[in-house]
Design a protein around this motif. Sequence first.
Motif, PDB file in Angstrom:
ATOM      1  N   ASN A 136       0.822  -1.201   0.000  1.00  0.00           N
ATOM      2  CA  ASN A 136       0.000   0.000   0.000  1.00  0.00           C
ATOM      3  C   ASN A 136       0.866   1.264   0.000  1.00  0.00           C
ATOM      4  N   ILE A 137       1.928   1.243   0.805  1.00  0.00           N
ATOM      5  CA  ILE A 137       2.829   2.404   0.872  1.00  0.00           C
ATOM      6  C   ILE A 137       3.529   2.609  -0.465  1.00  0.00           C
ATOM      7  N   VAL A 138       3.991   1.505  -1.069  1.00  0.00           N
ATOM      8  CA  VAL A 138       4.648   1.594  -2.376  1.00  0.00           C
ATOM      9  C   VAL A 138       3.682   2.141  -3.424  1.00  0.00           C
ATOM     10  N   HIS A 139       2.439   1.642  -3.397  1.00  0.00           N
ATOM     11  CA  HIS A 139       1.432   2.098  -4.349  1.00  0.00           C
ATOM     12  C   HIS A 139       1.174   3.601  -4.198  1.00  0.00           C
ATOM     13  N   PHE A 140       1.009   4.062  -2.976  1.00  0.00           N
ATOM     14  CA  PHE A 140       0.794   5.485  -2.730  1.00  0.00           C
ATOM     15  C   PHE A 140       1.976   6.314  -3.224  1.00  0.00           C
ATOM     16  N   ALA A 141       3.187   5.919  -2.831  1.00  0.00           N
ATOM     17  CA  ALA A 141       4.366   6.712  -3.176  1.00  0.00           C
ATOM     18  C   ALA A 141       4.596   6.736  -4.686  1.00  0.00           C
TER      19      ALA A 141
ATOM     20  N   VAL B 273       6.200  22.146  -8.188  1.00  0.00           N
ATOM     21  CA  VAL B 273       7.623  22.075  -8.540  1.00  0.00           C
ATOM     22  C   VAL B 273       7.839  22.553  -9.971  1.00  0.00           C
ATOM     23  N   TYR B 274       6.929  22.174 -10.868  1.00  0.00           N
ATOM     24  CA  TYR B 274       7.075  22.522 -12.289  1.00  0.00           C
ATOM     25  C   TYR B 274       7.099  24.035 -12.473  1.00  0.00           C
ATOM     26  N   TRP B 275       6.128  24.732 -11.874  1.00  0.00           N
ATOM     27  CA  TRP B 275       6.019  26.159 -12.130  1.00  0.00           C
ATOM     28  C   TRP B 275       6.959  26.989 -11.253  1.00  0.00           C
ATOM     29  N   LEU B 276       7.419  26.447 -10.139  1.00  0.00           N
ATOM     30  CA  LEU B 276       8.321  27.201  -9.268  1.00  0.00           C
ATOM     31  C   LEU B 276       9.790  26.977  -9.611  1.00  0.00           C
ATOM     32  N   SER B 277      10.130  25.739 -10.025  1.00  0.00           N
ATOM     33  CA  SER B 277      11.544  25.408 -10.250  1.00  0.00           C
ATOM     34  C   SER B 277      11.883  25.075 -11.695  1.00  0.00           C
ATOM     35  N   GLY B 278      10.890  24.918 -12.535  1.00  0.00           N
ATOM     36  CA  GLY B 278      11.167  24.613 -13.933  1.00  0.00           C
ATOM     37  C   GLY B 278      10.908  23.159 -14.266  1.00  0.00           C
ATOM     38  N   ALA B 279      10.698  22.896 -15.557  1.00  0.00           N
ATOM     39  CA  ALA B 279      10.349  21.555 -16.008  1.00  0.00           C
ATOM     40  C   ALA B 279      11.479  20.554 -15.790  1.00  0.00           C
ATOM     41  N   ALA B 280      12.713  20.956 -16.096  1.00  0.00           N
ATOM     42  CA  ALA B 280      13.839  20.036 -15.972  1.00  0.00           C
ATOM     43  C   ALA B 280      14.000  19.563 -14.532  1.00  0.00           C
ATOM     44  N   VAL B 281      13.904  20.477 -13.582  1.00  0.00           N
ATOM     45  CA  VAL B 281      14.028  20.122 -12.163  1.00  0.00           C
ATOM     46  C   VAL B 281      12.868  19.217 -11.743  1.00  0.00           C
ATOM     47  N   CYS B 282      11.680  19.533 -12.224  1.00  0.00           N
ATOM     48  CA  CYS B 282      10.498  18.746 -11.862  1.00  0.00           C
ATOM     49  C   CYS B 282      10.665  17.281 -12.238  1.00  0.00           C
ATOM     50  N   TYR B 283      11.054  17.018 -13.484  1.00  0.00           N
ATOM     51  CA  TYR B 283      11.166  15.623 -13.931  1.00  0.00           C
ATOM     52  C   TYR B 283      12.405  14.937 -13.356  1.00  0.00           C
ATOM     53  N   LEU B 284      13.422  15.713 -13.059  1.00  0.00           N
ATOM     54  CA  LEU B 284      14.590  15.129 -12.399  1.00  0.00           C
ATOM     55  C   LEU B 284      14.235  14.688 -10.980  1.00  0.00           C
ATOM     56  N   VAL B 285      13.461  15.514 -10.266  1.00  0.00           N
ATOM     57  CA  VAL B 285      12.987  15.132  -8.934  1.00  0.00           C
ATOM     58  C   VAL B 285      12.142  13.872  -9.016  1.00  0.00           C
ATOM     59  N   GLY B 286      11.276  13.797 -10.022  1.00  0.00           N
ATOM     60  CA  GLY B 286      10.454  12.605 -10.198  1.00  0.00           C
ATOM     61  C   GLY B 286      11.286  11.371 -10.464  1.00  0.00           C
ATOM     62  N   ALA B 287      12.322  11.496 -11.297  1.00  0.00           N
ATOM     63  CA  ALA B 287      13.181  10.353 -11.611  1.00  0.00           C
ATOM     64  C   ALA B 287      13.905   9.843 -10.368  1.00  0.00           C
ATOM     65  N   VAL B 288      14.443  10.768  -9.582  1.00  0.00           N
ATOM     66  CA  VAL B 288      15.148  10.372  -8.356  1.00  0.00           C
ATOM     67  C   VAL B 288      14.182   9.711  -7.381  1.00  0.00           C
ATOM     68  N   ALA B 289      12.996  10.278  -7.233  1.00  0.00           N
ATOM     69  CA  ALA B 289      12.017   9.735  -6.288  1.00  0.00           C
ATOM     70  C   ALA B 289      11.581   8.323  -6.683  1.00  0.00           C
ATOM     71  N   VAL B 290      11.276   8.118  -7.956  1.00  0.00           N
ATOM     72  CA  VAL B 290      10.826   6.792  -8.399  1.00  0.00           C
ATOM     73  C   VAL B 290      11.961   5.771  -8.279  1.00  0.00           C
ATOM     74  N   SER B 291      13.203   6.192  -8.503  1.00  0.00           N
ATOM     75  CA  SER B 291      14.333   5.268  -8.337  1.00  0.00           C
ATOM     76  C   SER B 291      14.471   4.828  -6.879  1.00  0.00           C
ATOM     77  N   VAL B 292      14.247   5.766  -5.949  1.00  0.00           N
ATOM     78  CA  VAL B 292      14.289   5.417  -4.523  1.00  0.00           C
ATOM     79  C   VAL B 292      13.154   4.454  -4.181  1.00  0.00           C
ATOM     80  N   ILE B 293      11.972   4.694  -4.717  1.00  0.00           N
ATOM     81  CA  ILE B 293      10.835   3.805  -4.481  1.00  0.00           C
ATOM     82  C   ILE B 293      11.128   2.419  -5.033  1.00  0.00           C
ATOM     83  N   THR B 294      11.786   2.354  -6.190  1.00  0.00           N
ATOM     84  CA  THR B 294      12.131   1.065  -6.792  1.00  0.00           C
ATOM     85  C   THR B 294      13.054   0.269  -5.888  1.00  0.00           C
ATOM     86  N   VAL B 295      14.085   0.921  -5.377  1.00  0.00           N
ATOM     87  CA  VAL B 295      15.026   0.244  -4.477  1.00  0.00           C
ATOM     88  C   VAL B 295      14.312  -0.242  -3.225  1.00  0.00           C
TER      89      VAL B 295
END
Length: 316
Positions: free
Chosen positions: A105-110, A267-289
């Motif tokens: 459930n936690i993995v699904h939410f995150a 995140v997208y509108w405050l920090s920019g698109a590149a930062v937004c998707y980079l944050v998403g990539a890092v977060a999903v990689s942590v969830i995967t591990v």
Amino acid sequence: MALVGIAFAVGFTLGPSIGAYFSTKMSAEGTGSSSYAPFAAAAVFSLALLLVESLYLYFKLPETLHFKKPTTNNDPDAVSEKEVVVTKQTIESNANVQQVLRRLNIVHFAYLFFFSGMEYTLTFLTHDKFNFSNMQQGRLLGFIGITSTILQGGYVRRVKGKSSGRGDKSLVTQGMVGCTLGLLSISLCCISADKSSDTSPSWWLWAGAVGFAVASATVVNCLNSMVSLAGAHQQTHAAGDTGKRLGDFRSAGQIGRALGPVFACSVYWLSGAAVCYLVGAVAVSVITVAFVAAIPATTTTKSTATLSPSRSNKTS
């Protein structure tokens, strides 16, 4: 579950194209009562579909638990209150299965928190950076849906059919890795666009779309399967518990879907698109591990043997 995923992917393929078509039927220009938002016609059409679907389900879909009608002992599908209480008490006493379910459930939410949020901002990106028209938006989303459908029918269904429930974790992991690489690709696409000031997207955008398709074809459906089959070989797992555990699981995911877009858009509108998707990539990689480390290879075997071999040996 694969067939359900295919149905979802087909809808995801046709829906954006239909929405793009209807967006051209009402103009945003004009004053007074003649002024409409471009999405008004698509919203009305979607509302009509939902109303028809709701009526169809109400009158045609048979009730699974027959709670509206008194059951008899002659009904093989009937479940008495006593049996349900005993089933709940028995399953709730199995700490190992419950622990796996909580982790899923936690993995699904995150996962859905970040995936749905990044997916939600994709149309902002293509319109803001590359001036995509409604039809181009529809083509991109349609490409994701078609690719997801092909993967569902040509790959996921075959792997699950041969693995007897043991391929779910591998498929979820593959999907999360695909999502991570896809988000990273879109981030690189944004960086490339910022440097060159080019209004045409690089191939990184389509690579990211493939990553989204892989994730859509695998992660949620296989997580559903893992939840429904958790502890299935134990006598403590009964059919009456499946609805509760899937309900809890889906609720966790829907909370993630509700909150994710708020976070991602901020995140997208405050920090920019590149930062937004980079944050998403890092977060999903942590969830995967975390998923690989915390979830057993298969949830269909006896959880006492899977989660705690030493305890199982002592018991035997």
